[in-house]
Write a protein that holds these residues in place. Sequence first.
Motif: not given
Length: 425
Positions: A64, A79, A128
């Motif tokens: 991320s 991710a 994220y």
Amino acid sequence: MSNIQTMRQEMQDVLTQNILPFWINKMQDHEHGGFYGQMTGHYELCPEADKGAILNARILWSFSAAYRVLRKPEYLEAATRAKDYIVEHFIDWEYGGTYWSLDYLGQPKDTKKQFYAIGFMIYGLTEYARATADREALDYAIQLYESIEEHSFDKQYNGYIEACTREWDTIADMRLSELDANYPKSQNTHLHIIEPYTNLYRCIKEMQAAQSCNYVPAIGSMLPVDISVPAQTMTRIQASLRNLINIFTDRILNPATHHLDLFFEMDWQRAAGRLESYGHDIECSWLMHEAALVLGDQDMLCKVEPIVQMVAKASEKGLRPDGSMIHEANLDTGHVDDDLHWWVQAENVVGWANIYQYFGDEQALERALHGWQYIKDNLIDYEHGEWYWSRRADGTLNQDDDHAGFWKCPYHNSRMCLEIIERFG
């Protein structure tokens, strides 16, 4: 090109050509989902190894953050793979929180609630969200924050306990690993709660500043949604972060030595003897500073910044002439763990780079550069990818420990690279 710009470019090359490709090309589990749980120090892939919460949360954070900074689509794909696997398999939908480990098929294995691991889940999910503006990831992170506050926070003595059973009951063995002492509170768990709480607070501030965010149900599918975190939730997270900084400065910091003590009783009596962990000292010096910077309170910064410099200076005790840093020492027994661990070397570089960046200490820059040179010469596995676990004090390679596994993750090393890329870009 200056020395620091050369280091920055070298780190970007190592991140993009050595660390992250290893995890994409060699550790994705295309049969059972997510990522494999282990590769030994002799490069034996163990497809039926358990899948740990720490490993998966750190993979989520690493890719991320790499996507947020470098915007390469393969990082977003990795991710998202990690995030989806965590949501589907690690979150305990019955009792809340996340499991400690799964079997290779994705079924719960060790269902205890280790708050260190839940903290890392918050760290990964908020990164994220920072990278993608994914509201779902932020919502899961806030839910996990609430779990820690409800079940780990000690309302009597302050601070956070180590672990509970799956159902949030008392657990006899609170240890994070077999190497740790069994006490209800530790510096290490507090360090890795302040770290995600800082990222959670930063993430919400960033997303609110942007006025709206994008929920990402699948790569390439963007659905605009409104960002609205209740003001009282934001106020609570801010208060939690402020309290954690004060716990480090007023409880965990040893005022006599300026090292961070490692283990504590419920009432904060220092426990387990005189232990010094130089890697945690230097790591905490910059994470504590980061927390105060993100909090944005000048009075807190005035309190923290002298302590940041004192803790970094205390960690000098672990430095070796070649630029490396040893792990830890027990002053009561005289035992010194002088292995040169990959994670300690990475934090050594970031910690001194932080001292240079904010306090103009040229010696600190030299230490960061020297530490990076040690890493390049001794820890990067140029043939197979990723880094070795450690070198022994005599310089021999440690291949007894994992090349990738429950604790050997793309986190300390990728974060070091990303910190230098962002700080000195």
